[in-house]
Design an enzyme around this catalytic site. Structure first.
Site: not given
Ligand code: NOJ
Ligand code: NOJ
Length: 567
Positions: A194, A422
């Site tokens: 993924d 992030e």
């Protein structure tokens, strides 16, 4: 005087923690654009060592080391830059775009641990910034890369073709695009890691962006007269659209992000998919999971709510107000934190929805989206609300405020200099993990555009319907009764890819919505004899059904329900 100084002090810190979305966008937008450009070789100020057109994920070399180039991050970043170029917002970007395409064409040809250009190497997720293969262990392949890259390049190539640059498009760009499209057409039904590089199964994000790329590829190939692969692309795109439907969890009313992995399946994977496959001409279509579709709105609520009580910084926030969100609630990376790009994506989906409601002049509430809309007006019922109605104005203005809240949540945790890492910690919002993350900046650019009502063209989602026969798969529902302990789950695995090839680790978790009946719907090859077993997992202990294996033969088309008893 003192009063004035205090007011000025307030104004200064307000630059970081803006109280209005417009103030935040005004200050953050140039920082985000500069942040993206700093991370692109060779000119970018933070990207020393990166070859021409190579996008680094972040300049961070320790905790974590992100000084690599990911096909996903790079392509999403250049999608934003290409949109700005093609729509005339920034004519200076052209040579950078050309450099990006050259860099990607080199990476396509670079043999790597996923294969060569013709044996699956296009699924390699990341490379060294000098365009050599990264050969360390990694979650590979990740099959979203070719989809995102071809979509970005097709956007640019369509513009060039329509401006008369036809031979460059046919001779130089089409061969690069065709490699990626052929890769999608060949491999979309194979398992993939993924986008978070953790789970090897099928992934909604990956399937959704593959579908978009092939559809946009079909329109583009027809435009430039490269029609030979089109009928295969059409067949595959139809099958992918069939498959896309099977991720829906009809009891939880959300999209299950991955077919494997044993998690809840609530994941920003799905929100990002809606945002990056937004087609402003497709209305609120739910089969392509458009941002304003009932499925995507229901999914958004389930996803957002899963973070409300998870992060300390969300404590005390009203249940109808914005919160900080992360990749998925079970995340433990850096302790499991909010991500800027995930929180921005929630706002972006809502802004996209507002754009479509406004252009079509109404919004519709179905049984599926009712819970989403009732957050803003607990008395509202299902129905169609015309843009002249007071319900429409109440709801859309509340939804805009809700959307703004997600931007303001990120704003609150953006340092004064505007830099975006992030993540920020769930405890107190301090930036953490990779600093100056290119994708964080790119996600700021796209949400800011959506907030302003800007859209960037259609990819052909309008009017698509799910084929009545899905040639490469049929929907099979498995049901088995099982009395479990608290915390124990039932899984299925079996002899085909879609059942994770007899893997206990990746076995598909079943739903206990009708406990003690456990059920799951999977998309299996038609007219095929398949063996499978149920198993349970409890505190890490795996218990399989006894031999022999169960066996079914799938129908040629349509769907079937298989009711078993555990043995
Ligand atoms: C690095 C990957 O980039 C990240 O997505 C993942 O969460 C961690 N490895 C842990 O698997
Ligand atoms: C980890 C993320 O999970 C992944 O999606 C991303 O591609 C890499 N970091 C690089 O930013």
């Amino acid at each position: 005087m003192l009063f004035l100084l205090a007011a000025l002090g307030l104004a200064c810190s307000a630059a970081a923690q803006s109280t209005s979305v417009s103030a935040y966008i005004a200050s953050e937008s140039p920082v985000a654009k500069a942040g993206v450009l700093a991370n692109i070789g060779t000119e970018g100020s933070l990207s020393s060592g990166a070859y021409s057109g190579v996008v680094i994920a972040s300049p961070s070399t320790v905790n974590p080391d992100y000084l690599y180039t990911w096909v996903r991050d790079s392509s999403l970043t250049f999608q934003a830059l290409i949109d700005q170029y093609v729509y005339g917002e920034d004519p200076t970007l052209r040579s950078l775009i050309d450099e990006f395409i050259t860099a990607e064409s080199i990476l396509q040809q670079t043999t790597n641990p996923s294969g060569t250009v013709s044996t699956g190497g296009l699924g390699e997720p990341k490379f060294n910034i000098n365009e050599t293969a990264f050969t360390g262990p990694w979650g590979r392949p990740q099959r979203d890369g070719p989809a995102l890259r071809s979509t970005a390049i097709i956007t640019y190539a369509t513009y060039l073709w329509n401006s008369g640059n036809t031979s460059y498009v046919s001779d130089s760009l089409w061969p690069i695009i065709e490699l990626d499209l052929n890769y999608i057409a060949t491999y979309w039904n194979f398992s993939t890691f993924d986008l978070w590089e953790e789970i090897d199964s099928s992934s909604f994000w990956t399937t959704a962006v593959q579908h978009r790329a092939l559809r946009q590829g079909i329109t583009f190939a027809n435009l430039i007269g490269q029609t030979s692969p089109v009928s295969n692309y059409e067949t595959q795109a139809g099958d992918i659209l069939c498959f896309l439907q099977t991720y829906w969890n009809p009891t939880g009313n959300y999209m299950t992000a991955n077919t494997g992995g044993g998690r809840s399946g609530k994941d920003s994977n799905t929100v990002l998919a809606s945002v990056h496959t937004f087609d402003p001409d497709a209305g609120c279509d739910s089969t392509t999971f458009q941002p304003c579709s009932d499925k995507a709105l229901s999914n958004l609520k389930v996803y957002v709510d899963s973070f409300r009580s998870l992060y300390a910084i969300n404590d005390g926030i009203a249940s109808d107000a914005a919160v900080a969100t992360g990749r998925y609630p079970e995340d433990v990376y850096y302790g499991g934190n909010p991500w800027y790009l995930c929180t921005f994506a929630v706002a972006e989906q809502l802004y996209d929805a507002l754009i479509v409601w406004s252009s079509q002049g109404y919004l519709e509430i179905t049984d599926l989206s009712l819970a989403f809309f009732q957050q803003f007006d607990s008395d509202v019922g299902t129905g169609t609300y015309d843009s002249g109605s007071s319900t429409y104005s109440t709801l859309t203005s509340a939804i805009r405020t809700f959307a703004d809240g997600f931007v303001l949540t990120n704003a609150k945790y953006t340092p004064t200099n505007g830099s975006l890492s992030e993540e920020y910690t769930s405890a107190d919002g301090t930036p953490i993990s990779a600093y100056d993350l290119t994708w964080s900046y790119a996600s700021a650019l796209t949400v800011f555009a959506a907030e302003a009502g800007t859209t960037y063209g259609s990819w052909g989602a309008a009017g698509l319907t799910v084929p009545s026969t899905c040639t490469s798969g049929v929907a099979v529902t498995f049901e088995v009764d099982y009395d479990t302990e608290y915390g124990e789950n039932v899984y299925i695995t079996g002899s085909v890819n879609a059942l994770e090839n007899w893997s206990a680790t990746n076995a598909l978790i079943m739903s206990a919505a009708d406990y003690p009946t456990w059920s799951i719907t999977v998309y299996l090859p038609p007219s095929t004899t398949i063996q499978y077993k149920y198993l349970t997992q409890y505190n890490g202990e795996v218990t399989w059904e006894d031999d022999p294996n169960n066996e079914i033969t799938t129908p040629a088309s349509g769907s079937m329900t298989q009711v078993d008893s555990w043995h």
